[in-house]
Design an enzyme around this catalytic site. Sequence first.
Site, PDB file in Angstrom:
ATOM      1  N   THR A  13       0.836  -1.210   0.000  1.00  0.00           N
ATOM      2  CA  THR A  13       0.000   0.000   0.000  1.00  0.00           C
ATOM      3  C   THR A  13       0.869   1.259   0.000  1.00  0.00           C
ATOM      4  O   THR A  13       0.754   2.119  -0.887  1.00  0.00           O
ATOM      5  CB  THR A  13      -0.915   0.008   1.255  1.00  0.00           C
ATOM      6  OG1 THR A  13      -1.684  -1.189   1.258  1.00  0.00           O
ATOM      7  CG2 THR A  13      -1.826   1.213   1.269  1.00  0.00           C
ATOM      8  N   VAL A  14       1.735   1.384   1.000  1.00  0.00           N
ATOM      9  CA  VAL A  14       2.508   2.629   1.158  1.00  0.00           C
ATOM     10  C   VAL A  14       3.608   2.721   0.101  1.00  0.00           C
ATOM     11  O   VAL A  14       3.796   3.771  -0.527  1.00  0.00           O
ATOM     12  CB  VAL A  14       3.109   2.720   2.585  1.00  0.00           C
ATOM     13  CG1 VAL A  14       3.837   4.049   2.755  1.00  0.00           C
ATOM     14  CG2 VAL A  14       2.019   2.579   3.645  1.00  0.00           C
ATOM     15  N   LYS A 105       6.303   1.352  12.526  1.00  0.00           N
ATOM     16  CA  LYS A 105       6.291   1.731  13.953  1.00  0.00           C
ATOM     17  C   LYS A 105       6.503   0.534  14.870  1.00  0.00           C
ATOM     18  O   LYS A 105       7.066   0.665  15.954  1.00  0.00           O
ATOM     19  CB  LYS A 105       5.005   2.460  14.332  1.00  0.00           C
ATOM     20  CG  LYS A 105       3.721   1.697  14.065  1.00  0.00           C
ATOM     21  CD  LYS A 105       3.179   2.019  12.717  1.00  0.00           C
ATOM     22  CE  LYS A 105       2.094   1.075  12.285  1.00  0.00           C
ATOM     23  NZ  LYS A 105       1.276   1.588  11.210  1.00  0.00           N
ATOM     24  N   ILE A 136       0.216  13.279   9.067  1.00  0.00           N
ATOM     25  CA  ILE A 136       0.375  14.452   9.951  1.00  0.00           C
ATOM     26  C   ILE A 136       1.862  14.594  10.318  1.00  0.00           C
ATOM     27  O   ILE A 136       2.462  13.632  10.799  1.00  0.00           O
ATOM     28  CB  ILE A 136      -0.435  14.279  11.262  1.00  0.00           C
ATOM     29  CG1 ILE A 136      -1.906  13.983  10.969  1.00  0.00           C
ATOM     30  CG2 ILE A 136      -0.299  15.519  12.141  1.00  0.00           C
ATOM     31  CD1 ILE A 136      -2.719  13.621  12.212  1.00  0.00           C
ATOM     32  N   GLY A 187      -6.812  -0.046   2.596  1.00  0.00           N
ATOM     33  CA  GLY A 187      -5.367   0.042   2.891  1.00  0.00           C
ATOM     34  C   GLY A 187      -5.063   0.741   4.198  1.00  0.00           C
ATOM     35  O   GLY A 187      -3.929   1.134   4.446  1.00  0.00           O
ATOM     36  N   LYS A 205       2.822   3.543  18.569  1.00  0.00           N
ATOM     37  CA  LYS A 205       3.034   4.945  18.181  1.00  0.00           C
ATOM     38  C   LYS A 205       3.206   5.825  19.421  1.00  0.00           C
ATOM     39  O   LYS A 205       4.014   6.759  19.427  1.00  0.00           O
ATOM     40  CB  LYS A 205       1.856   5.431  17.334  1.00  0.00           C
ATOM     41  CG  LYS A 205       1.778   4.740  15.965  1.00  0.00           C
ATOM     42  CD  LYS A 205       0.425   4.939  15.322  1.00  0.00           C
ATOM     43  CE  LYS A 205       0.354   4.290  13.941  1.00  0.00           C
ATOM     44  NZ  LYS A 205      -1.013   4.217  13.416  1.00  0.00           N
ATOM     45  N   GLY A 302      -3.575   5.139   5.181  1.00  0.00           N
ATOM     46  CA  GLY A 302      -3.925   5.111   3.760  1.00  0.00           C
ATOM     47  C   GLY A 302      -2.729   5.424   2.885  1.00  0.00           C
ATOM     48  O   GLY A 302      -1.717   5.962   3.338  1.00  0.00           O
TER      49      GLY A 302
HETATM   50  P1  NAP Z   1       1.634  -4.016   2.817  1.00  0.00           P
HETATM   51  O1  NAP Z   1       0.612  -3.437   1.917  1.00  0.00           O
HETATM   52  O2  NAP Z   1       1.340  -5.307   3.486  1.00  0.00           O
HETATM   53  O3  NAP Z   1       2.997  -4.129   1.981  1.00  0.00           O
HETATM   54  C1  NAP Z   1       4.113  -4.812   2.456  1.00  0.00           C
HETATM   55  C2  NAP Z   1       5.109  -4.995   1.299  1.00  0.00           C
HETATM   56  O4  NAP Z   1       6.275  -5.633   1.799  1.00  0.00           O
HETATM   57  C3  NAP Z   1       4.598  -5.854   0.162  1.00  0.00           C
HETATM   58  O5  NAP Z   1       4.956  -5.298  -1.068  1.00  0.00           O
HETATM   59  C4  NAP Z   1       5.307  -7.197   0.366  1.00  0.00           C
HETATM   60  O6  NAP Z   1       5.560  -7.889  -0.850  1.00  0.00           O
HETATM   61  C5  NAP Z   1       6.616  -6.717   0.955  1.00  0.00           C
HETATM   62  N1  NAP Z   1       7.245  -7.755   1.775  1.00  0.00           N
HETATM   63  C6  NAP Z   1       6.761  -8.357   2.873  1.00  0.00           C
HETATM   64  N2  NAP Z   1       7.636  -9.264   3.342  1.00  0.00           N
HETATM   65  C7  NAP Z   1       8.692  -9.242   2.496  1.00  0.00           C
HETATM   66  C8  NAP Z   1       9.926  -9.961   2.419  1.00  0.00           C
HETATM   67  N3  NAP Z   1      10.226 -10.881   3.322  1.00  0.00           N
HETATM   68  N4  NAP Z   1      10.785  -9.654   1.431  1.00  0.00           N
HETATM   69  C9  NAP Z   1      10.481  -8.713   0.515  1.00  0.00           C
HETATM   70  N5  NAP Z   1       9.339  -8.005   0.521  1.00  0.00           N
HETATM   71  C10 NAP Z   1       8.456  -8.280   1.501  1.00  0.00           C
HETATM   72  O7  NAP Z   1       1.985  -2.978   3.988  1.00  0.00           O
HETATM   73  P2  NAP Z   1       1.745  -1.397   4.014  1.00  0.00           P
HETATM   74  O8  NAP Z   1       0.347  -1.120   4.427  1.00  0.00           O
HETATM   75  O9  NAP Z   1       2.273  -0.772   2.780  1.00  0.00           O
HETATM   76  O10 NAP Z   1       2.647  -0.999   5.275  1.00  0.00           O
HETATM   77  C11 NAP Z   1       4.048  -0.969   5.181  1.00  0.00           C
HETATM   78  C12 NAP Z   1       4.603  -0.418   6.500  1.00  0.00           C
HETATM   79  O11 NAP Z   1       4.096   0.907   6.704  1.00  0.00           O
HETATM   80  C13 NAP Z   1       4.169  -1.200   7.731  1.00  0.00           C
HETATM   81  O12 NAP Z   1       5.200  -1.179   8.676  1.00  0.00           O
HETATM   82  C14 NAP Z   1       2.960  -0.414   8.271  1.00  0.00           C
HETATM   83  O13 NAP Z   1       2.780  -0.575   9.640  1.00  0.00           O
HETATM   84  C15 NAP Z   1       3.397   0.993   7.947  1.00  0.00           C
HETATM   85  N6  NAP Z   1       2.324   1.967   7.773  1.00  0.00           N
HETATM   86  C16 NAP Z   1       1.243   1.672   7.006  1.00  0.00           C
HETATM   87  C17 NAP Z   1       0.258   2.640   6.831  1.00  0.00           C
HETATM   88  C18 NAP Z   1      -0.957   2.365   5.997  1.00  0.00           C
HETATM   89  O14 NAP Z   1      -1.865   3.228   5.998  1.00  0.00           O
HETATM   90  N7  NAP Z   1      -1.046   1.247   5.292  1.00  0.00           N
HETATM   91  C19 NAP Z   1       0.391   3.891   7.428  1.00  0.00           C
HETATM   92  C20 NAP Z   1       1.521   4.158   8.208  1.00  0.00           C
HETATM   93  C21 NAP Z   1       2.483   3.183   8.377  1.00  0.00           C
HETATM   94  P3  NAP Z   1       4.361  -8.474  -1.744  1.00  0.00           P
HETATM   95  O15 NAP Z   1       3.685  -7.256  -2.319  1.00  0.00           O
HETATM   96  O16 NAP Z   1       5.017  -9.304  -2.779  1.00  0.00           O
HETATM   97  O17 NAP Z   1       3.478  -9.229  -0.807  1.00  0.00           O
HETATM   98  N1  HSE Z   2      -2.995   0.615  10.477  1.00  0.00           N
HETATM   99  C1  HSE Z   2      -2.628   1.941  10.810  1.00  0.00           C
HETATM  100  C2  HSE Z   2      -3.868   2.730  11.167  1.00  0.00           C
HETATM  101  C3  HSE Z   2      -1.926   2.590   9.644  1.00  0.00           C
HETATM  102  O1  HSE Z   2      -4.977   2.269  10.891  1.00  0.00           O
HETATM  103  O2  HSE Z   2      -3.743   3.812  11.740  1.00  0.00           O
HETATM  104  C4  HSE Z   2      -1.309   3.907   9.999  1.00  0.00           C
HETATM  105  O3  HSE Z   2      -0.229   3.740  10.862  1.00  0.00           O
END
Ligand code: NAP
Ligand code: HSE
Length: 438
Positions: A13-14, A105, A136, A187, A205, A302
């Site tokens: 997603t990110v 985090k 933010i 997401g 956080k 998101g």
């Molecule tokens: P996600 O959609 O689950 O994406 C994770 C990515 O990492 C995928 O592309 C996955 O590959 C890859 N991955 C996982 N394990 C791997 C490995 N062993 N080797 C290589 N690639 C690997 O997660 P996300 O929502 O983008 O979140 C990413 C980080 O940002 C997390 O730490 C989350 O807590 C943080 N975050 C997310 C948000 C949000 O709104 N989503 C906001 C703030 C912070 P595949 O695509 O091939 O599965």
């Molecule tokens: N899963 C987290 C949330 C993403 O819903 O706030 C942002 O860190």
Amino acid sequence: MTPLRVAIIGLGTVGTGVAKILLEHPDRMIRQAGRPIELKKAIVRDISRPRDITLPESVLSDDVQSVIEDDEIDLAVQLMGGIDPARKIMLSLLKAGKNVVTANKALLCEHGDELFQEARKQNRCIAFEAAVAGGIPIIHALGQSMTANQIVSIEAILNGTSNFILTEMLDKKRTYEDVLKQAQELGYAEADPAMDVDGTDAAQKLVILTQLAFGTKVNLEQFTRSGIDNLNLEDLEYADELGYKIKLLAVSKLINNELELHVQPTLVKKDRPLAAVDGAFNMVAMEGDAVGKTWYSGAGAGQMPTASAVVSDIIDIAIGRAQLGFDQLDLWQKQKPLPVCAADNITSRYYLRFHIEDKPHVFADIAAILGNNDISLASIIQHESSEDNVASNKSSAVQVPLVVMTHRTSRGNLISADKELEQLSSISAQRICLPVAD
Ligand code: NAP
Ligand code: HSE
């Protein structure tokens, strides 16, 4: 102009949002960073998975070692999520001399100490604006704009998924399960959404904010943490009737030189800014001794809001600003930590909700237990149930909800009262107890 060469580890997603900004706005990057930012690699687990982005040839790979060993790559954006293998990969990236931007985090909360030490040892930096409150700029606010202050209190909505669920349940009467599923599709949720709804994500956080604001490293076991996963729509409606909204509130406050910390669904008076934050939005209400009260709000989860924070960190590193800030950050360095107030000693007003049998003495028994534990009642709601209902259920009394608002009391008193309430056969097993914000 020498470009800053970047690799994204994790194109979910990110990561996809970050790649979109870098690829769609090269001119903006040059204008803001003073030089081009080139996406050289994007690492995923499953290279055959369809992606919502078209990347230049040879950028997509499943070989993280190719990033670690590529000396041309200056910066790695670590967006994999979870602890393993994210921790090992991040240490290897730092050891290979790369600056790191991350939104993870969970990793910073558990292993920030080790990672920051390694970055300092390698004379590199870690930037993590996206790790707290999504889009933010709260890390910048704390690390740069509030430095004239002793922070006095932080009260924050830090989990977008939980706030989205609470809002949709109350406003649209949708089921918890239905809204959670949508939060995953949009997401907002973590790969394991249990971390969102049980309070863990907000607590991680809060640990990071507490470190920045108070220079004190705390761990998740040191404070009360509960989530929205036990709440019913009726709790949101009773709170509404009483003039409150229920928010998953993360609190870190300096009181008598001790830190009061907790993450709990909390009743917030409707006229407070925190109560007006709906959907996947977050808010951090922060008070400093010089500036007074400040509020920061925006999209807390998101793709694009989080990518916005990640790319601002990349630009800060391209300019050299993040490296300066990193050295100044009072993070995980040796200093005397503040003591954390024991959870049982923290006082609050409380909302209690029971399902009780509608028959004589039940309320009297509850009131006696609360009174014996030094808990004074401020108000009570038990809506009238139909006489027919009562009459037709002579042998098994009808269950009705009972809501009690208490005056200020300690959590210790409540826990000991709850142990006695548990023994009453006239109360059903699910008892809800939520603090009320001051
Ligand atoms: P996600 O959609 O689950 O994406 C994770 C990515 O990492 C995928 O592309 C996955 O590959 C890859 N991955 C996982 N394990 C791997 C490995 N062993 N080797 C290589 N690639 C690997 O997660 P996300 O929502 O983008 O979140 C990413 C980080 O940002 C997390 O730490 C989350 O807590 C943080 N975050 C997310 C948000 C949000 O709104 N989503 C906001 C703030 C912070 P595949 O695509 O091939 O599965
Ligand atoms: N899963 C987290 C949330 C993403 O819903 O706030 C942002 O860190």
